[in-house]
Write an enzyme that holds these catalytic residues in place. Sequence first.
Site, mmCIF file in Angstrom:
data_model
loop_
_atom_site.group_PDB
_atom_site.id
_atom_site.type_symbol
_atom_site.label_atom_id
_atom_site.label_comp_id
_atom_site.label_asym_id
_atom_site.label_seq_id
_atom_site.Cartn_x
_atom_site.Cartn_y
_atom_site.Cartn_z
ATOM 1 N N ASP A 165 47.163 31.016 41.819
ATOM 2 C CA ASP A 165 47.347 29.731 41.265
ATOM 3 C C ASP A 165 46.657 28.653 41.966
ATOM 4 O O ASP A 165 46.746 28.709 43.185
ATOM 5 C CB ASP A 165 48.766 29.387 40.753
ATOM 6 N N HIS A 219 37.379 27.274 41.079
ATOM 7 C CA HIS A 219 37.459 28.767 40.662
ATOM 8 C C HIS A 219 36.423 29.528 41.647
ATOM 9 O O HIS A 219 36.568 30.660 41.896
ATOM 10 C CB HIS A 219 37.141 28.921 39.186
ATOM 11 N N SER A 250 44.741 34.885 32.172
ATOM 12 C CA SER A 250 45.772 35.324 31.258
ATOM 13 C C SER A 250 45.324 34.967 29.968
ATOM 14 O O SER A 250 44.614 34.250 29.411
ATOM 15 C CB SER A 250 46.917 34.307 31.507
ATOM 16 N N TRP A 299 42.873 30.787 27.382
ATOM 17 C CA TRP A 299 41.963 30.946 26.470
ATOM 18 C C TRP A 299 42.026 29.375 25.746
ATOM 19 O O TRP A 299 41.207 28.889 25.175
ATOM 20 C CB TRP A 299 41.820 31.654 25.218
ATOM 21 N N LEU A 306 41.399 51.820 48.503
ATOM 22 C CA LEU A 306 42.280 50.524 47.677
ATOM 23 C C LEU A 306 41.902 50.580 45.992
ATOM 24 O O LEU A 306 40.875 50.703 45.809
ATOM 25 C CB LEU A 306 41.864 49.499 48.045
#
Length: 257
Positions: free
Chosen positions: A37, A54, A82, A86, A148
């Site tokens: 976040d 971003h 998430s 949208w 990983l």
Amino acid sequence: MFNKIWRSKEQSNFSIEYTKEDILRQPVPEHVAIIMDGNGRWAKKRSLPRAAGHYEGMQVVRKITRFASELGIKVLTLYAFSTENWKRPKSEVEYLMKLPEQFLTTFLPELIAENVNVRVIGNSNQLPEYTRRAVEKAIQETKHNTGLILNFALNYGSRAEITYAVKEIAKRVQQGDLTAEQIDEEVVASCLMTKDLKDPDLLIRTSGEIRLSNFMLWQLAYTEFWFTDVLWPDFTEQHLLQAIAEFQRRGRRFGGV
Ligand code: V07
């Protein structure tokens, strides 16, 4: 022990800096999940468009993926988009949806070389064609990799995931493949998108928000939480070491009989 460097508060936010070697002396969490976040806030602080935040956040994903792999973390789950996202402005959503392709165009060869296994949880059906295609290619080209597991939560929402699982189970009962009595936690877990993964040992959320925002509600039941005010684009390897050191400290305090 001797690697710890004491600094004044002016020089650093860390009273103790850890090295990778310090951290590797004790068990490292196998599954680390991160709510990344603060990208928009990072951009705003610099009078840049949100997209710049971003983009910078995406660079940090590369850096932290490399470092998680070096530390021997087995699963890194990153909340990239998430089901709530949208609702953001159309132009921002469009930019976000181009990031997986952009990320993978430049980074997939390294992921392959480093034996990383790319996976995705979330509803891919609603993603634009180019996003789905890029992600699907990465999944296919890394599916036999044994290093990983880099697990992106993309168009993911935990309540939607649980609702889907409940429907699945109801169908099995209706078809007579399962009785209501047979439904237990194992059956529920086996219908979630994380069915092949162990639950996260450590959850990190950046940017000062202290909530789960519909992220892995079932899977985080026993997870240690670590929150920081640091914005995701400012997140460094040292912050991950701090989080793991705290995880290890809690384990020492409560791990005994
Ligand atoms: C996104 C960068 C990180 C901060 C959070 C929001 C913006 C990497 C991906 C990604 C997803 C799937 C995949 C490969 C890369 C990504 C979105 C946003 C939507 F297979 N970063 N990143 N996807 N951000």
